[in-house]
Design an enzyme around this catalytic site. Structure first.
Site, mmCIF file in Angstrom:
data_model
loop_
_atom_site.group_PDB
_atom_site.id
_atom_site.type_symbol
_atom_site.label_atom_id
_atom_site.label_comp_id
_atom_site.label_asym_id
_atom_site.label_seq_id
_atom_site.Cartn_x
_atom_site.Cartn_y
_atom_site.Cartn_z
ATOM 1 N N HIS A 115 -49.450 40.917 22.169
ATOM 2 C CA HIS A 115 -48.977 40.192 23.470
ATOM 3 C C HIS A 115 -48.514 39.473 22.782
ATOM 4 O O HIS A 115 -48.034 38.413 23.687
ATOM 5 C CB HIS A 115 -50.272 40.272 24.439
ATOM 6 C CG HIS A 115 -51.321 41.276 24.262
ATOM 7 N ND1 HIS A 115 -52.435 41.602 24.860
ATOM 8 C CD2 HIS A 115 -51.166 43.179 24.161
ATOM 9 C CE1 HIS A 115 -52.858 42.270 24.651
ATOM 10 N NE2 HIS A 115 -52.456 43.705 24.580
ATOM 11 N N HIS A 126 -46.240 46.199 27.711
ATOM 12 C CA HIS A 126 -47.843 46.321 27.212
ATOM 13 C C HIS A 126 -47.665 44.748 26.505
ATOM 14 O O HIS A 126 -47.937 44.088 26.382
ATOM 15 C CB HIS A 126 -48.122 47.017 26.791
ATOM 16 C CG HIS A 126 -49.322 47.032 26.046
ATOM 17 N ND1 HIS A 126 -49.902 48.296 25.038
ATOM 18 C CD2 HIS A 126 -49.854 46.643 25.351
ATOM 19 C CE1 HIS A 126 -51.543 48.531 25.126
ATOM 20 N NE2 HIS A 126 -51.078 47.034 24.843
ATOM 21 N N ASP A 166 -30.795 41.538 8.952
ATOM 22 C CA ASP A 166 -32.456 42.128 6.719
ATOM 23 C C ASP A 166 -33.633 42.666 7.831
ATOM 24 O O ASP A 166 -34.014 43.384 6.751
ATOM 25 C CB ASP A 166 -32.723 40.335 7.130
ATOM 26 C CG ASP A 166 -31.267 39.122 6.537
ATOM 27 O OD1 ASP A 166 -30.280 40.036 6.140
ATOM 28 O OD2 ASP A 166 -31.564 38.326 6.582
ATOM 29 N N TYR A 172 -34.506 41.000 -1.205
ATOM 30 C CA TYR A 172 -34.841 40.091 -1.372
ATOM 31 C C TYR A 172 -35.722 39.797 -1.759
ATOM 32 O O TYR A 172 -37.191 40.631 -2.461
ATOM 33 C CB TYR A 172 -35.262 39.971 0.638
ATOM 34 C CG TYR A 172 -35.603 38.629 1.027
ATOM 35 C CD1 TYR A 172 -34.428 36.962 0.880
ATOM 36 C CD2 TYR A 172 -36.939 38.633 1.039
ATOM 37 C CE1 TYR A 172 -35.267 36.421 1.575
ATOM 38 C CE2 TYR A 172 -37.569 36.939 1.476
ATOM 39 C CZ TYR A 172 -36.346 36.660 1.396
ATOM 40 O OH TYR A 172 -37.067 34.912 2.106
ATOM 41 N N HIS A 180 -50.799 44.652 16.106
ATOM 42 C CA HIS A 180 -50.645 45.068 17.565
ATOM 43 C C HIS A 180 -50.937 43.728 17.923
ATOM 44 O O HIS A 180 -51.978 42.553 17.809
ATOM 45 C CB HIS A 180 -52.102 46.136 18.116
ATOM 46 C CG HIS A 180 -51.410 45.576 19.673
ATOM 47 N ND1 HIS A 180 -50.758 45.562 20.626
ATOM 48 C CD2 HIS A 180 -52.333 45.585 20.425
ATOM 49 C CE1 HIS A 180 -49.892 45.664 21.815
ATOM 50 N NE2 HIS A 180 -51.917 45.815 21.818
#
Lengths: 238, 238, 238, 238
Positions: free
Chosen positions: C119, C182, C142, C236, C117
């Site tokens: 910001h 958020h 991709d 990849y 997480h």
């Protein structure tokens, strides 16, 4: 001999200062690759010191800084009277391709001791539109005493750029000029002051740009700008 | 033996150069994670050296750089006459997933010695709109000799990307092409020149973008662009 | 004893990994001060490891990483059979205030081994408008296999955020969701993959934002997006 | 003697803290050259410690931090009873040119232990338009409890700036005020909290700016903002 020793020490000191000030250009991200340069007048002489052309900033050494006369021609020594000469050497490098513009400024503005040229992003963006940066921040009042003006479009290769810088700055409080489609040149009483002006020019170019993106910045009264400028030029710092 | 020693030394040197040039991509923030790559032609051979796929920039070593032929197939040695062979080794790694595009450029543009691919932010933003970057800065005139063109949309997996790069660049002064919805590829006489083109491409992409956000940049006459380009290609640097 | 030694080694390894991955969040400037966190599931257990709350990134050590159950409650040891117990310790620190959201994801998405997480600026800006990022770059095809979706507005303090993340991602190829007003949450098969998704999410958020500032990016056909995604997920890297 | 030793230790500690917190201003790129400053109240006294004027951040040492009274006048010692005095020294430097504003805040807001002033780019851009930053991010709810307000235009040289800061902040949850055409000032229970507010102020100024560039951010209900603020002020961190 003392005259010779004096000039050698002075040139060594100016070379050191000019070399190390390039680190401020990279610290503040004003330049990429080799696209910016600092010069300084050698006090008490008709000489200047400038970056060599096309050398990467991280590879610069004081010994690589080129000593030229005030027409931009490299000079490796001088007579010091009674037939004596002194030789400070010059590396086998060409001076910056902007040397002619720096030299023109030193010839025509005797109070100037340092000149800086960059293509810093936001200042160059204003220059691409040929638009002066309006004085809408107190820090612009402090440092620039008004707006940052635009100079003419000029091609490299003769005195056009230098002439454009001088003609624009002599009518302005600002130590910075945005040469149209090109980028900023800044001046100062010494090289450090010119570097500071280059840093602050980009800072206010960026901040006013961002302010303008979402509306119109509020103007500052000219009387307030004059107050800010007078105070800052006289009492700021130590 | 001297032929074998010569090719080993050359490959070691090119591996070192290609490896260390990736640090310029991170220094100028042209890449994130593993999304960009540098290659170089091995002078005097039909070989190239390129970054391995998916390895983090800070972990790259010269020995990891992959030697391939000009179709992108890894090659670990060669005959050097009289039945002798020389083996420079290849790590147990796959070459960059963009290897086919690099190889196509080397096959079709014999003057090219280096190729760089990034997804640098501003250049890729122009590519997402399929819009060429107009030449409104003197530094663009110097480096690109005009606008930076857009190449076609092309999927990875065959020669479409390489073909799009070559067809676009062969009609342009520019060493950079913006592949639509994808990002920039740049070329140079050697890998360092291609890296410089990648750095300058992002710099002008950003500056012209920012100029355009608040109005229209002033155009530069084509004659002036031609003058800037001719001078810079011939006299800049040492 | 071997069970105990095994779990201790595993937890030490996961703590090291989670701690060091926070350096990628600062390297790519996805976080300021203490506003972002990485967690990892402890393989083969109902445990997870997460950053402590409010500790500066430069001060993090592996020993500070908190071991919790999959409801986010700190756990300092476990029974290993025959009445034996093993104690891996926990520092006297609270886990991240986002722990409940991470834990909800691990409970409801068994294939997920890592959650991140942040910001990060551009992703959060899209989240503030509640606008999905359209897939207009090949690198988005991709990595994300389509657009990056928006999750609901949800307050911290119960399972609302975790529920919003899971409900949004279960209908998407994307490993990233923009929680409204958020910021982004990303998932991966392990913590490093979730960190990569966070880095790429910000990169495409920024690039598409910048593309959109001067016009409309060109769309990519869904068939092409599907091709890019299928290839990248399968071939990849090494 | 113990009173004298106590104040010397306290002042040494506060000087160290104020000095080192300036590194956070450069880490988060809130300042260029010398244009920002941190101060702290000396606990249990009518003294404050602040940066000297015009000294570069990389050259700052704790001993250079100036001790002043709460009118901004440098003080180099104090009586400690029974005719004894203690002398903590002050360097031969002037305090920051913003000292009067810091001092006014300490005189009128006894709960404030730290003050920070910067010209951080995005916050200053909102200040140039005289526009408050709306609370459209959960992290703004957490940290600022609502919008970040604008203070009046005020010239340096008397108590106008300090008065504008105090009058604006006393009616707001926010620890940050955007002084019109000037830049942000932030407060905290100590200097570190004020620095955190400066960092977060720029972060939300930037994120909301970018959100606004492509449309209108979604509002957050005031009740939700109040919940976020109440929780964060009480339970976040260790």
């Amino acid at each position: 001999m003392s005259a010779g020793a004096g000039i050698l020490e002075t040139i060594a000191r100016v070379r050191q200062e000019v070399c190390s000030l390039h680190a401020e250009l990279t610290r503040y991200e004003l330049v990429v690759w080799t696209a910016g340069n600092v010069s300084a007048r050698v006090p008490g002489t008709d000489l200047m010191v400038i970056k060599p052309s096309g050398v990467a900033y991280q590879d610069l050494t004081p010994e690589q800084m080129i000593v030229t006369d005030l027409h931009g021609t490299p000079v490796r020594g001088t007579n010091v009277g009674a037939g004596g000469t002194v030789d400070w050497g010059n590396p086998p490098l060409s001076p910056s391709s902007d040397t002619a513009a720096h030299a023109y400024v030193y010839r025509h503005m005797p109070e100037v001791g340092g000149v800086v040229h960059t293509h810093s992003t936001y200042a160059t963006a204003w220059a691409a539109r040929g638009e002066a940066i309006p004085c809408v921040l107190t820090m612009m009042g402090d440092e620039f005493g008004g707006s940052i003006p635009v100079g003419p479009f000029a091609l490299i290769g003769d005195d056009s750029i230098g002439h454009g810088i001088v003609e624009t700055l002599k009518n302005s409080n600002s130590p910075a000029v945005l040469m149209q489609n090109h980028g900023p040149f800044t001046i100062g009483k010494d090289a450090k002051s010119a570097v500071k002006a280059a840093v602050m020019c980009e800072e206010v170019a960026r901040t006013v740009h961002i302010a303008r993106q979402l509306g119109d910045p509020l103007p500052i009264d000219q009387g307030h700008i004059d107050s800010l400028y007078a105070r800052y030029q006289n009492v700021y710092g130590q």
